[in-house]
Design an enzyme around this catalytic site. Structure first.
Site, PDB file in Angstrom:
ATOM      1  CB  CYS A   1      11.528 -15.609 156.284  1.00  0.00           C
ATOM      2  SG  CYS A   1      10.820 -15.459 157.930  1.00  0.00           S
TER       3      CYS A   1
ATOM      4  CG  ASP B   1      19.505 -16.761 161.161  1.00  0.00           C
ATOM      5  OD1 ASP B   1      20.346 -16.485 160.272  1.00  0.00           O
ATOM      6  OD2 ASP B   1      18.558 -16.015 161.438  1.00  0.00           O
TER       7      ASP B   1
END
Length: 202
Positions: free
Chosen positions: A6, A123
């Site tokens: 990402c 996360d």
């Protein structure tokens, strides 16, 4: 195991990262992010699945960029409400909902989001929206008891291969690699990624 890289934005770096064999690549559409991909697609776009990462964007913005960038999926990384996830899903747009994990473990609404999203992404809670390079306590993943698959994010580094492989949760679908594999924000260290991905798939 799905490997998602990402925070890409540079065409040549995208091309080089693609050669390492990730399954998904993430492009961040949050203007204040150090890894902001911009509004226009780069000169080179990967053939693997493309994930658009949004932070509290409107459904209109998400749908517009989904089509413009020919995305395969969207990742909602802010405080997006359940109805937005449901609306996108009903439009045929696969949704990943990111949930921040702190000392309290899995958020209270984890099950509710699991019910309307295609994937969850766990996360580390931080002042910004991801890319902190910090881990949360992965042992809390054992408390996840829903059917929706999830991705692990937050501070995964080149040194974490054995620890990642040791996670045996049946709903762990993949990992999300970002800041610990960079030479600078938005530019990935291709050598580190190549070595890590090969080891994960050994």
């Amino acid at each position: 195991m799905i490997v998602k890289v990402c925070g890409l934005r540079d065409a040549e770096n995208i091309r080089a990262v693609e050669a390492t064999g990730p399954d998904w690549m993430g492009f961040i559409f949050h203007p204040t992010s150090k890894r902001f991909a911009g509004w226009e697609p780069p000169e080179y776009m990967p053939q693997c699945k493309r994930i658009g990462v949004f932070v509290d964007a409107t459904a209109e913005t998400i749908c517009t960029l989904y089509k413009k960038w020919n995305l395969d999926m969207v990742q909602l990384h802010g405080a997006e409400p359940l109805p937005l996830c449901q609306e996108l899903h009903e439009k045929g747009i696969p949704v990943i909902k990111a949930l921040s994990i702190g000392i309290q473990g899995l958020p209270r609404l984890t099950g509710a989001y699991a019910g309307v999203c295609d994937y969850l992404l766990f996360d580390t809670v931080c002042a910004t929206f991801g890319g902190s390079g910090k881990k949360f306590d992965w042992t809390c993943l054992q408390d996840y008891a829903f059917d929706t698959p999830f991705l692990l994010s937050g501070g995964i580094s080149p040194e974490d291969i054995e620890e990642v492989l040791a996670i045996s949760h049946p709903k762990l679908a993949g990992i999300d690699l970002n800041s610990r594999f960079e030479t600078e924000p938005g530019l990935k260290d291709v050598e580190k990624l190549d070595k890590f991905i090969k080891a994960i798939r050994r």
